[in-house]
Each structure stands twice: as structure tokens, then as C-alpha cells.
Scaffold this motif. Sequence first.
Motif, PDB file in Angstrom:
ATOM      1  N   LEU A 134       2.934   5.424   3.202  1.00 26.11           N
ATOM      2  CA  LEU A 134       4.257   5.585   2.606  1.00 26.11           C
ATOM      3  C   LEU A 134       4.468   4.734   1.356  1.00 26.11           C
ATOM      4  N   VAL A 135       3.850   3.546   1.298  1.00 25.38           N
ATOM      5  CA  VAL A 135       4.227   2.542   0.300  1.00 25.38           C
ATOM      6  C   VAL A 135       3.107   2.293  -0.707  1.00 25.38           C
ATOM      7  N   PRO A 176      -1.683   0.922   8.001  1.00 22.26           N
ATOM      8  CA  PRO A 176      -1.512   2.352   7.715  1.00 22.26           C
ATOM      9  C   PRO A 176      -0.211   2.708   7.016  1.00 22.26           C
ATOM     10  N   VAL A 177       0.781   1.799   6.979  1.00 21.95           N
ATOM     11  CA  VAL A 177       2.020   2.077   6.263  1.00 21.95           C
ATOM     12  C   VAL A 177       1.782   2.108   4.755  1.00 21.95           C
ATOM     13  N   SER A 211       4.804  -6.273   2.014  1.00 24.99           N
ATOM     14  CA  SER A 211       4.999  -6.816   3.353  1.00 24.99           C
ATOM     15  C   SER A 211       6.355  -6.456   3.946  1.00 24.99           C
ATOM     16  N   THR A 212       7.416  -6.437   3.134  1.00 25.39           N
ATOM     17  CA  THR A 212       8.751  -6.182   3.666  1.00 25.39           C
ATOM     18  C   THR A 212       8.871  -4.823   4.357  1.00 25.39           C
ATOM     19  N   PRO A 213       8.360  -3.722   3.793  1.00 25.04           N
ATOM     20  CA  PRO A 213       8.468  -2.445   4.516  1.00 25.04           C
ATOM     21  C   PRO A 213       7.816  -2.489   5.891  1.00 25.04           C
ATOM     22  N   ILE A 214       6.655  -3.125   5.982  1.00 20.43           N
ATOM     23  CA  ILE A 214       5.964  -3.227   7.263  1.00 20.43           C
ATOM     24  C   ILE A 214       6.766  -4.089   8.234  1.00 20.43           C
ATOM     25  N   HIS A 227       2.274 -11.705  -0.671  1.00 19.91           N
ATOM     26  CA  HIS A 227       3.364 -12.264  -1.463  1.00 19.91           C
ATOM     27  C   HIS A 227       4.488 -11.262  -1.416  1.00 19.91           C
ATOM     28  N   THR A 228       5.699 -11.657  -1.134  1.00 20.86           N
ATOM     29  CA  THR A 228       6.831 -10.752  -1.030  1.00 20.86           C
ATOM     30  C   THR A 228       7.675 -10.826  -2.279  1.00 20.86           C
TER      31      THR A 228
END
Length: 278
Positions: free
Chosen positions: A12-13, A42-43, A251-254, A272-273
Amino acid sequence: MGMGTAPLFRGLVDDAGLFPPTGLPMAEALERHRNDLAGNDPVLTHRFLCPAGRLEELRDHLTFPIRLGLIMDTPVLPPLDDLDGLAVELVEVRQAADETPQAVSERLTAGLPGGARLFVEVPLDGRGSLPRDGSGPGLKFRCGGLTADAFPGAADLGALIAHCAEYGVPFKATAGLHNAVRHFDSALGVDRHGFLNLVLAVCAAVEGRDPVPVLKLTDVGELVRLARAVPQETATRARKLLVSYGSCSTSTPIEDLTALGLVARRPSATTHTTKESK
């Protein structure tokens, strides 16, 4: 979880770590991308988005193979020789005021790297000139930005999603999708679209329902329930339309999807976000 949950979020990302407002330096962005590749979540698409004007800088720092999404910030496409050895999968370009997506495609197709898909960023009020079949270019929708007026209303975004669902036109999303669930940004004074809302709105559209109410949802429990109930066929059709969205944070979406129980928790990796999309 419903049968459609895993396919909803797979690939997705896109990695937009180079882009503002908190874009990483090239070396740091590539190092984060290398860590993400090793983590193989996998995201993520594990596709790196890079402006065309920074290709030389990319080559100067690149020490491992990457899948590339090329964001056009130059008047013309780079010569194919400049792309030699780079696996360019996507080319994304903003439509000029006097063009249609089809005109952009006709202008650029001959210079596209082999196998690359073209996505044309369109204005929210450009629905009259949008393609009406999936054989032409894909579309790109901007979902936010640095100011309140950069955020489309749910009705405008929903109309674009419904168009793509009706005519089978694939699209990408960009900017503003910081978190899974729609929420109010007090600093900008605007409602931010959630990427979970976006995915589920596409599911609604492919089933012939109005995507706007789903885009407006802020009830976390209801959104999770909807996600778990998506049939496999709907998830597959929805993600054929919604190719991916670009996020400066990988990282944030996951983390959001994990916290909601919509993806399995995985071992943490060094990332790193940052907080914007391209």
C-alpha cells in the motif's frame, strides 16, 4: 479478520522519504529504505520515490538495487540513457492547466522507460476531462498539503474515487495521509483524510456504494469492523484501482494498522518517522 483484510493493505505504501515538509537527505532516505527492504513488511511497496531532478544525486548514493517511482519535477522526462540500470516502475507527473490526462500521456509515452506506468496528477475540479477506461494513464489525487486549502473535501475526493471505480481507472494518492483514521488537525484547522478511510472508500465504490460517508467516518471501531468485513473479491478489485499512496513515514502506517489489529505485529526495524506524503 475478514478474508479481504490482508489484501487490502498489501503493497500500500510507497517510500516518499525525500519529500517535504520533513524530507530526509538522500543518504539517510536510502539507508532507511535499505532497512525497510531488509524488514520486508508487506504493507510497504518497497518502491522508492525520487524527483527526476535528483537522479544524479540518487546515483551518487545508491549502493543497492531499488524499485523506483519517478516524480516529474522537470519540464521533460530524463533521457532513457540517464535511467539505464534503474528499475523505474512508475512515472508521476502533474497535469498542466491546459492539458487532459490523455494529452499528457500522448506527450510522454514515447519517452517512458520500458514497463513504467504513467500516473497523471489531476485537479479536483477536472472530472470532465478524466479518462473513462483503464487503458490510458492512471490518475493521482492530492489528499492534503501544508495549508488547509490543500485538503480536498470528502465530496470532491469521493467523486474522483467513484469515477475511477465506474470506469476502471487506476489511481495513486499523495500528501496528507498521515494516519489511518480521519482526524482534525488543530494546527491547520482542517480534517485530515485517513488512509484507512481511503482504502475502505474505494471498497465502497467498487461495490456501487457512495464512498463519501466512509471518507467522513471518524469512529475507529466502525472502520475496523468495516475493514474486517471486506470480502476477498472486493479487496482485490479495490486494490487494483488504488495502486498505492506515498508516505514520508514508512513506519507510521504500519504502526497504525498494527495498533488497530488489522495487520500482524512484526519485529521492529530501525526506521526514521516523518510526517508528509508525496
